[in-house]
Design an enzyme around this catalytic site. Structure first.
Site, PDB file in Angstrom:
ATOM      1  N   LYS A  82     -90.059  45.294   9.947  1.00 18.78           N
ATOM      2  CA  LYS A  82     -90.108  46.470   9.061  1.00 18.78           C
ATOM      3  C   LYS A  82     -91.029  46.177   7.885  1.00 18.78           C
ATOM      4  CE  LYS A  82     -86.860  49.549   6.578  1.00 18.78           C
ATOM      5  NZ  LYS A  82     -85.436  49.787   6.254  1.00 18.78           N
ATOM      6  N   SER A 157     -83.659  54.243   7.406  1.00 20.62           N
ATOM      7  CA  SER A 157     -85.055  54.141   7.095  1.00 20.62           C
ATOM      8  C   SER A 157     -85.850  53.221   8.029  1.00 20.62           C
ATOM      9  CB  SER A 157     -85.222  53.626   5.660  1.00 20.62           C
ATOM     10  OG  SER A 157     -84.660  52.341   5.529  1.00 20.62           O
ATOM     11  N   SER A 181     -79.454  51.878   7.337  1.00 18.76           N
ATOM     12  CA  SER A 181     -80.829  51.960   7.843  1.00 18.76           C
ATOM     13  C   SER A 181     -81.149  51.121   9.062  1.00 18.76           C
ATOM     14  CB  SER A 181     -81.810  51.609   6.731  1.00 18.76           C
ATOM     15  OG  SER A 181     -81.974  52.724   5.907  1.00 18.76           O
TER      16      SER A 181
HETATM   17  N1  GLN Z   1     -80.299  56.584   4.198  1.00 20.91           N
HETATM   18  C1  GLN Z   1     -79.740  55.825   3.122  1.00 20.91           C
HETATM   19  C2  GLN Z   1     -80.524  56.076   1.851  1.00 20.91           C
HETATM   20  O1  GLN Z   1     -81.374  56.880   1.883  1.00 20.91           O
HETATM   21  C3  GLN Z   1     -79.696  54.378   3.482  1.00 20.91           C
HETATM   22  C4  GLN Z   1     -81.019  53.741   3.423  1.00 20.91           C
HETATM   23  C5  GLN Z   1     -80.993  52.299   3.802  1.00 20.91           C
HETATM   24  O2  GLN Z   1     -80.029  51.794   4.358  1.00 20.91           O
HETATM   25  N2  GLN Z   1     -82.047  51.622   3.426  1.00 20.91           N
HETATM   26  O3  GLN Z   1     -80.292  55.481   0.858  1.00 20.91           O
END
Ligand code: GLN
Length: 509
Positions: A82, A157, A181
């Protein structure tokens, strides 16, 4: 392009072939690079493909093997990383214009571990800007589509990492999980993802989002491959003061243990949070399978997790507002031209995308003098209560079960205008981050949704559903053991669909 094409194989199988000398690391890496060239226009999982470096590393591994040396636990396996995790010499954008041209000066500890074990870093994957989002649509640098249905999001994400694994572009990937994420995109794309316990895996070299929640985690086609990555990335790192110095088991070894006799709790709050009918049906079937495997299942209650999402959306933005203050144009990344220092800050920081700005504002507000007690402090207290609920539940149960997400993958654009509906995608995953617990998402079935074709052409699309298994702190073993046992029961059906989807993706048109 048969079922047994190299790119359709799992990491564990590829490793066996390479060890037996039946294929070389170069052949494996070439197969995945070709696959990337073939399907990437439809998927868009990568921000950068590291072709030359990858091939050079593969050749090195082949030489080692030829000279009888051990090439490491992952010798020759391609891994995607990532784009918020540093790989020395490669761009590390975090999906942001702010870091669009920033070259990482060093390897993250997990990347160094991968390299030491012979992995071939094959590219950097797309993500929501600074990991804020649930669909990868907040990336400032590219669009990633769900390989199961190009009109849908891959989740986020870590959407690029999950989509790459699902599409057969890479057998293994790393993501990061602050509120879901790793698990949520794994669920949306029909692959397996683990958020390890807070402190199990070093975050040195991970671009910080919310430091009390962030963990790096593996994404792969099945539990066995997730274990392989965990064996490499877990453990203490003196460069990350939140990593814990305790013994690390061999995760691959837990796969031979039986899951029979484990006690599983199903928090009833999890099924009321907007769970769709298709997801609920898959989940209920999963419970039956687990029962047949000799796992005792009982309903339980974690009353405070109803407040987990609210609590998360105060704590995570608060920490983000502080972490992101370093992107002021002075030391890292983009710097706008301006006449005064203040103007330079303003112009530079205007390059954050809308969601990141929203989080910075929410977080700054929650931490401001007049509102600290009402928001941040209260959220911190609620977090303690959530932790207590889990602690109590784990006195009775070995694992807790829920769907990973309330729905299957939604359409591109469907939730971008409504941040709250986007945040709802995380309602079942954030509790594990708040409590620091390990949690796995493993494919458990499919929901059929209309394809959106017009009139007679209307057919059904299969969209994957994920089962989430949460465990006690530092007890990834039990989580993985239960996940593995479960997955064995559904693997044939899930993988037949996966192969079929992958083949379709490779066809022109
Ligand atoms: N979707 C969640 C957020 O927007 C989690 C994101 C993540 O785990 N990096 O914060």
């Amino acid at each position: 392009m048969g079922d047994n094409a190299l790119w359709n194989m799992k990491a564990s199988a590829l490793l066996e072939l390479m060890t037996a000398g039946e294929v070389s690391a170069t052949e494996v890496v070439e197969a995945f690079l070709d696959r990337i060239s073939e399907v990437e226009p439809k998927v868009g999982a990568f921000l950068e493909v590291m072709r030359e470096e990858g091939l050079a590393q593969a050749r090195r591994i082949d030489k080692l093997r030829q000279s009888g040396e051990y090439p490491g636990l992952l010798g020759g396996l391609p891994v995607a990383v990532k784009d918020n995790i540093c790989v020395a010499g490669a761009r590390c954008t975090s999906g942001s214009r702010m870091l669009a041209n920033w070259i990482a000066p060093y390897d993250a500890t997990v990347v160094r571990a991968l390299k030491e074990q012979g992995a071939v870093i094959i590219g950097k994957t797309n993500m929501d800007e600074f990991a804020m989002g649930s669909s990868t649509e907040n990336s400032a640098l590219g669009l990633t589509r769900n390989p199961w249905d190009p009109r849908r999001v891959p989740g986020g994400s870590s959407g690029g990492s999950a989509a790459a694994v699902a599409a057969g572009e890479v057998p293994l990937a790393l993501g990061s999980d602050t509120g879901g994420s790793v698990r949520q995109p794994a669920a949306f794309t029909g692959v397996t993802g683990l958020k390890p316990t807070y402190g199990r895996v070093s975050r040195y070299g991970l671009v910080a989002f919310a430091s009390s929640l962030d963990q790096i985690g593996p994404i792969a086609a099945d539990v066995k491959d997730v274990c392989l990555l965990m064996d490499v990335i877990s453990g203490f790192d003196e460069r990350d003061s939140t990593s814990e110095d305790r013994p690390v088991p061999s995760y691959s070894r837990v796969l031979s243990k039986s899951a029979r006799g484990l006690k599983a709790g199903v928090p009833k709050e999890c099924l009321t949070q907007g769970v769709s009918r298709g997801v609920r049906e898959c989940f209920e079937r999963a419970l039956e399978i687990l029962e047949d495997l000799g796992i005792g299942i009982k309903e339980t209650s974690l009353p405070m997790i109803r407040y987990a999402l609210d609590c998360y959306y105060i704590i995570a933005p608060a920490e983000a507002s502080s972490n992101l203050s370093r992107f002021d144009g002075v030391r890292y990344g983009l710097r706008a031209e301006a006449k005064s220092l203040e103007e330079m800050y303003m112009r530079t920081r205007r390059n954050f995308g809308p969601e990141v700005r929203r989080r910075i504002m929410l977080g700054t507000f929650a931490l401001s003098a007049g509102y600290y007690d009402a928001y941040y402090l209260r959220a911190a207290k609620v977090r303690t209560l959530i932790r207590r609920d889990f602690k109590r539940a784990f006195e009775e149960f070995d694992i807790l079960l829920s769907p990973t997400t309330p729905t299957t993958a939604f359409l591109l654009g469907e939730r971008t205008q409504d941040p709250l509906s986007m945040y709802m995608a995380d309602v079942l995953t954030v509790p594990a981050n708040l409590a620091g617990l390990p949690a796995l998402s493993v494919p458990c079935g499919f929901e059929d949704v209309p394809s959106g074709g017009n009139g007679e052409k209307e057919t059904l699309r299969r969209l994957p559903v994920g089962l989430q298994i949460t465990g006690r702190p530092f007890d990834e073993e039990t989580v993985l053991c239960a996940g593995y046992a479960f997955y064995q029961a559904v693997a044939a059906a899930v993988e037949a669909e996966l192969t079929c989807m992958r083949k379709g993706l490779g066809q022109v048109g």
